[in-house]
Design a protein around this motif. Structure first.
Motif, PDB file in Angstrom:
ATOM      1  N   GLN A  90      23.162  13.933 -10.956  1.00 20.65           N
ATOM      2  CA  GLN A  90      23.805  13.792 -12.254  1.00 20.65           C
ATOM      3  C   GLN A  90      23.966  15.118 -12.994  1.00 20.65           C
ATOM      4  OE1 GLN A  90      21.130   9.939 -12.923  1.00 20.65           O
ATOM      5  NE2 GLN A  90      22.407  10.311 -14.720  1.00 20.65           N
ATOM      6  N   ILE A  91      23.526  16.229 -12.387  1.00 23.97           N
ATOM      7  CA  ILE A  91      23.603  17.526 -13.053  1.00 23.97           C
ATOM      8  C   ILE A  91      24.355  18.513 -12.170  1.00 23.97           C
ATOM      9  CG2 ILE A  91      22.258  19.494 -13.908  1.00 23.97           C
ATOM     10  CD1 ILE A  91      20.089  17.460 -14.686  1.00 23.97           C
ATOM     11  N   THR A  92      25.294  19.224 -12.796  1.00 23.63           N
ATOM     12  CA  THR A  92      26.026  20.279 -12.091  1.00 23.63           C
ATOM     13  C   THR A  92      25.690  21.632 -12.716  1.00 23.63           C
ATOM     14  OG1 THR A  92      27.986  20.108 -13.524  1.00 23.63           O
ATOM     15  CG2 THR A  92      27.943  18.743 -11.532  1.00 23.63           C
ATOM     16  N   VAL A  93      25.689  22.656 -11.867  1.00 25.32           N
ATOM     17  CA  VAL A  93      25.513  24.038 -12.303  1.00 25.32           C
ATOM     18  C   VAL A  93      26.769  24.791 -11.895  1.00 25.32           C
ATOM     19  CG1 VAL A  93      24.128  26.141 -12.149  1.00 25.32           C
ATOM     20  CG2 VAL A  93      23.016  23.888 -11.990  1.00 25.32           C
ATOM     21  N   ASP A  94      27.512  25.271 -12.890  1.00 24.64           N
ATOM     22  CA  ASP A  94      28.788  25.954 -12.637  1.00 24.64           C
ATOM     23  C   ASP A  94      29.703  25.115 -11.760  1.00 24.64           C
ATOM     24  OD1 ASP A  94      28.066  28.191 -14.175  1.00 24.64           O
ATOM     25  OD2 ASP A  94      26.987  29.074 -12.486  1.00 24.64           O
ATOM     26  N   GLY A  95      29.743  23.816 -12.057  1.00 24.12           N
ATOM     27  CA  GLY A  95      30.671  22.919 -11.375  1.00 24.12           C
ATOM     28  C   GLY A  95      30.180  22.354 -10.062  1.00 24.12           C
ATOM     29  N   VAL A  96      28.983  22.740  -9.625  1.00 30.27           N
ATOM     30  CA  VAL A  96      28.449  22.287  -8.333  1.00 30.27           C
ATOM     31  C   VAL A  96      27.235  21.382  -8.580  1.00 30.27           C
ATOM     32  CG1 VAL A  96      27.434  22.999  -6.130  1.00 30.27           C
ATOM     33  CG2 VAL A  96      29.239  24.388  -7.191  1.00 30.27           C
ATOM     34  N   VAL A 109      28.633   1.841 -36.818  1.00 33.16           N
ATOM     35  CA  VAL A 109      29.793   2.563 -37.334  1.00 33.16           C
ATOM     36  C   VAL A 109      30.179   3.725 -36.424  1.00 33.16           C
ATOM     37  CG1 VAL A 109      30.691   3.949 -39.257  1.00 33.16           C
ATOM     38  CG2 VAL A 109      29.321   1.902 -39.711  1.00 33.16           C
ATOM     39  N   LEU A 110      29.226   4.614 -36.118  1.00 33.40           N
ATOM     40  CA  LEU A 110      29.498   5.798 -35.301  1.00 33.40           C
ATOM     41  C   LEU A 110      28.649   5.773 -34.031  1.00 33.40           C
ATOM     42  CD1 LEU A 110      29.545   8.539 -38.101  1.00 33.40           C
ATOM     43  CD2 LEU A 110      31.504   7.369 -37.066  1.00 33.40           C
ATOM     44  N   PRO A 111      29.075   6.499 -32.995  1.00 35.81           N
ATOM     45  CA  PRO A 111      28.293   6.527 -31.753  1.00 35.81           C
ATOM     46  C   PRO A 111      26.895   7.084 -31.970  1.00 35.81           C
ATOM     47  CG  PRO A 111      30.494   7.431 -31.391  1.00 35.81           C
ATOM     48  CD  PRO A 111      30.324   7.281 -32.872  1.00 35.81           C
ATOM     49  N   GLY A 112      25.944   6.502 -31.251  1.00 36.38           N
ATOM     50  CA  GLY A 112      24.562   6.966 -31.311  1.00 36.38           C
ATOM     51  C   GLY A 112      23.668   6.038 -30.526  1.00 36.38           C
ATOM     52  N   GLY A 113      22.699   6.617 -29.820  1.00 32.87           N
ATOM     53  CA  GLY A 113      21.760   5.801 -29.056  1.00 32.87           C
ATOM     54  C   GLY A 113      22.453   5.004 -27.972  1.00 32.87           C
ATOM     55  N   LEU A 114      22.137   3.717 -27.899  1.00 36.41           N
ATOM     56  CA  LEU A 114      22.712   2.857 -26.864  1.00 36.41           C
ATOM     57  C   LEU A 114      24.177   2.540 -27.129  1.00 36.41           C
ATOM     58  CD1 LEU A 114      19.828   0.285 -26.238  1.00 36.41           C
ATOM     59  CD2 LEU A 114      20.531   2.179 -24.774  1.00 36.41           C
ATOM     60  N   PHE A 115      24.613   2.735 -28.388  1.00 40.70           N
ATOM     61  CA  PHE A 115      25.994   2.398 -28.745  1.00 40.70           C
ATOM     62  C   PHE A 115      26.853   3.658 -28.779  1.00 40.70           C
ATOM     63  CE2 PHE A 115      23.383  -0.977 -30.503  1.00 40.70           C
ATOM     64  CZ  PHE A 115      24.082  -2.121 -30.130  1.00 40.70           C
ATOM     65  N   GLN A 116      27.649   3.841 -27.735  1.00 39.32           N
ATOM     66  CA  GLN A 116      28.536   4.995 -27.675  1.00 39.32           C
ATOM     67  C   GLN A 116      29.999   4.598 -27.788  1.00 39.32           C
ATOM     68  OE1 GLN A 116      27.625   8.212 -27.673  1.00 39.32           O
ATOM     69  NE2 GLN A 116      25.498   7.538 -27.858  1.00 39.32           N
ATOM     70  N   GLN A 117      30.333   3.399 -27.348  1.00 41.27           N
ATOM     71  CA  GLN A 117      31.721   2.938 -27.428  1.00 41.27           C
ATOM     72  C   GLN A 117      31.869   1.662 -28.243  1.00 41.27           C
ATOM     73  OE1 GLN A 117      33.033   2.946 -23.298  1.00 41.27           O
ATOM     74  NE2 GLN A 117      33.823   5.018 -23.534  1.00 41.27           N
ATOM     75  N   ARG A 118      30.835   0.867 -28.331  1.00 37.89           N
ATOM     76  CA  ARG A 118      30.908  -0.364 -29.135  1.00 37.89           C
ATOM     77  C   ARG A 118      30.623  -0.021 -30.588  1.00 37.89           C
ATOM     78  NH1 ARG A 118      28.654  -5.321 -25.286  1.00 37.89           N
ATOM     79  NH2 ARG A 118      29.985  -4.799 -23.496  1.00 37.89           N
ATOM     80  N   THR A 119      31.625   0.636 -31.207  1.00 31.82           N
ATOM     81  CA  THR A 119      31.487   1.145 -32.574  1.00 31.82           C
ATOM     82  C   THR A 119      32.764   0.886 -33.367  1.00 31.82           C
ATOM     83  OG1 THR A 119      32.361   3.338 -32.040  1.00 31.82           O
ATOM     84  CG2 THR A 119      29.977   3.000 -31.748  1.00 31.82           C
ATOM     85  N   LYS A 126      26.800  27.451 -16.556  1.00 38.02           N
ATOM     86  CA  LYS A 126      27.207  26.272 -17.311  1.00 38.02           C
ATOM     87  C   LYS A 126      26.591  25.026 -16.672  1.00 38.02           C
ATOM     88  CE  LYS A 126      31.556  28.232 -18.995  1.00 38.02           C
ATOM     89  NZ  LYS A 126      31.215  29.589 -18.565  1.00 38.02           N
ATOM     90  N   LEU A 127      25.818  24.306 -17.474  1.00 34.72           N
ATOM     91  CA  LEU A 127      25.151  23.098 -16.998  1.00 34.72           C
ATOM     92  C   LEU A 127      25.804  21.869 -17.620  1.00 34.72           C
ATOM     93  CD1 LEU A 127      21.416  24.189 -17.457  1.00 34.72           C
ATOM     94  CD2 LEU A 127      22.929  24.601 -15.512  1.00 34.72           C
ATOM     95  N   VAL A 128      25.977  20.845 -16.805  1.00 31.03           N
ATOM     96  CA  VAL A 128      26.525  19.578 -17.304  1.00 31.03           C
ATOM     97  C   VAL A 128      25.664  18.444 -16.776  1.00 31.03           C
ATOM     98  CG1 VAL A 128      28.488  18.010 -17.396  1.00 31.03           C
ATOM     99  CG2 VAL A 128      28.879  20.488 -17.347  1.00 31.03           C
ATOM    100  N   TYR A 129      25.143  17.634 -17.703  1.00 32.02           N
ATOM    101  CA  TYR A 129      24.403  16.425 -17.327  1.00 32.02           C
ATOM    102  C   TYR A 129      25.289  15.219 -17.595  1.00 32.02           C
ATOM    103  CZ  TYR A 129      21.646  12.278 -18.500  1.00 32.02           C
ATOM    104  OH  TYR A 129      21.195  10.984 -18.609  1.00 32.02           O
ATOM    105  N   HIS A 130      25.500  14.393 -16.570  1.00 29.91           N
ATOM    106  CA  HIS A 130      26.322  13.195 -16.701  1.00 29.91           C
ATOM    107  C   HIS A 130      25.421  11.977 -16.839  1.00 29.91           C
ATOM    108  CE1 HIS A 130      29.207  10.044 -14.805  1.00 29.91           C
ATOM    109  NE2 HIS A 130      29.284  10.035 -16.111  1.00 29.91           N
ATOM    110  N   ASP A 142      31.970   4.542 -20.535  1.00 31.51           N
ATOM    111  CA  ASP A 142      32.363   5.634 -19.630  1.00 31.51           C
ATOM    112  C   ASP A 142      31.244   6.626 -19.344  1.00 31.51           C
ATOM    113  OD1 ASP A 142      34.950   4.577 -19.575  1.00 31.51           O
ATOM    114  OD2 ASP A 142      35.543   5.728 -21.348  1.00 31.51           O
ATOM    115  N   GLY A 143      30.057   6.339 -19.858  1.00 33.51           N
ATOM    116  CA  GLY A 143      28.996   7.324 -19.710  1.00 33.51           C
ATOM    117  C   GLY A 143      29.231   8.490 -20.655  1.00 33.51           C
ATOM    118  N   LEU A 144      28.378   9.495 -20.565  1.00 29.74           N
ATOM    119  CA  LEU A 144      28.495  10.662 -21.434  1.00 29.74           C
ATOM    120  C   LEU A 144      28.262  11.936 -20.639  1.00 29.74           C
ATOM    121  CD1 LEU A 144      26.458   9.498 -24.570  1.00 29.74           C
ATOM    122  CD2 LEU A 144      28.932   9.850 -24.460  1.00 29.74           C
TER     123      LEU A 144
END
Length: 371
Positions: free
Chosen positions: A61-67, A118-128, A81-85, A19-21
């Protein structure tokens, strides 16, 4: 307390893409006035080089205050508020089925396959393992208590390591099981001969490993400290044998010597639980694990030379993957075979065994399986 003695397994096949991050930041007073590219290339330069961050900004891929902001020279204001997708990606192949070795109201013990993180990290975020546990818990809700169950691992196994992984179902079990593992590292002490000694504790962990070379002694105690050094591609640093590191203790017993193949099958009991301890300790005494792509004699990596050039980056804008091995690479033979512990709520002694892979069995064990 209920206990499931029947062998069972669960697992949901992985989707093609994750799902991305989403990564969140708030502009501080000291960062107010910076441009968008200055902020990200300065604050998060361990994620991507300058050109990679430019690509991410221009991709929207980056929003500033929702824009969405595609201008790298956009001036930031305090408290924005910054969000990087991070866009969805196909994670490397990994097994997904988990065998249940023990299951009761407080904890579940799994047989983790090699190749599964075991836990998310690096290339593995969901295959854990954690993702599969969350899916399993949702399937079990109808039969669980009103409080619900949120099983989580209470310790880690390397991605290439197989075997027993303990997971807590309740907050109390999580606290107590985590304390068992923490006690294992805190009670190491030196005796009058400056050697390490084992102390009474509530958990015992025994591993199997296949190492290069022939160990002369039937039993070896390794008390080499383990510390962290900078290493390309490992943001938090690489664990290695280091005289300035933290205490670590491994008790090694030879099970079989294969002179023809120049391999030794060993059993290892660890009291401390430093990351990659067994790999490092056996390499330190001159017997790295067979197939270990990273650690060599001395408990050090094969090479430190793998710095990444800023101008090279992947399709997602991040740094190129290092050509040199990293800790999560597989190929070695290490299996968490047995655990004995005090149950976190009843204090009963619980013994758990994870079946051995064929390569880690003695000839006698292999023959018994075939009878």
């Amino acid at each position: 307390m209920s206990d499931s003695s029947e062998t069972a397994a669960f697992g949901l096949p992985w989707s093609d893409l994750n799902d991305g991050l989403f990564y969140n930041d708030v502009v501080s007073a000291s960062d107010s006035g910076l441009t968008l590219i200055e902020f990200y290339s300065g604050k998060h330069n361990n994620s991507a080089p300058l050109q990679g961050w430019l690509q991410r900004i221009q991709n929207g891929q980056i929003t500033v205050d929702g824009v969405v902001v595609k201008d790298p020279d956009w001036i930031l204001r305090v408290d924005s508020k910054l969000v990087y997708h991070r866009i969805p990606w196909k994670e490397p192949d990994a097994p997904y089925l988990l065998e249940v070795l023990h299951d009761d109201d407080d904890m579940i013990a799994l047989n983790k396959p090699s190749g599964l993180q075991v836990l998310p990290g690096g290339l593995f975020q969901q295959r854990t393992v954690l993702k599969q546990l969350q899916w399993w818990a949702n399937q079990q809700k109808s039969s669980l208590s009103s409080q619900g169950s949120h099983p989580v691992p209470v310790h880690r196994l390397g991605r290439g390591t197989s075997g027993i992984l303990l997971c807590a179902k309740t907050k109390l079990a999580k606290t107590r099981l985590a304390a068992y593992f923490a006690d294992g590292t805190s009670v190491i002490k030196a005796n009058s001969n400056t050697n390490m000694e084992l102390c009474t504790r509530k958990i015992s962990k025994i591993y199997r490993a296949l190492v290069n070379g022939i160990l002369d002694k039937d039993k070896v105690i390794i008390n080499q400290p383990i510390g962290i050094v900078r290493y390309p591609g490992v943001a938090k640093g690489l664990y290695v044998a280091s005289s300035s590191g933290k205490p670590a203790l491994s008790k090694v017993a030879v099970l079989h010597r294969d002179v023809q193949e120049n391999h030794t099958l060993v059993q290892v009991e660890i009291q401390s639980g430093r990351p990659h301890q067994i790999r490092i300790h056996l390499a330190f005494i001159g017997h790295p694990l067979v197939g270990d792509p990273l650690y060599v004699v001395g408990g050090q990596p094969k090479s430190f030379d793998a710095e990444l050039a800023d101008e090279t980056f992947e399709q997602d804008g991040g740094y190129q993957r290092p050509a040199k091995p990293v800790p999560g690479d597989c190929g070695y033979y290490l299996h968490a075979h047995k655990i004995e512990l005090s149950h976190p709520t009843t204090n009963e002694v619980v013994k758990i065994i994870a079946p051995l892979p064929p390569v880690l069995k003695t000839q006698q064990e292999a023959d018994e399986m075939n009878i």
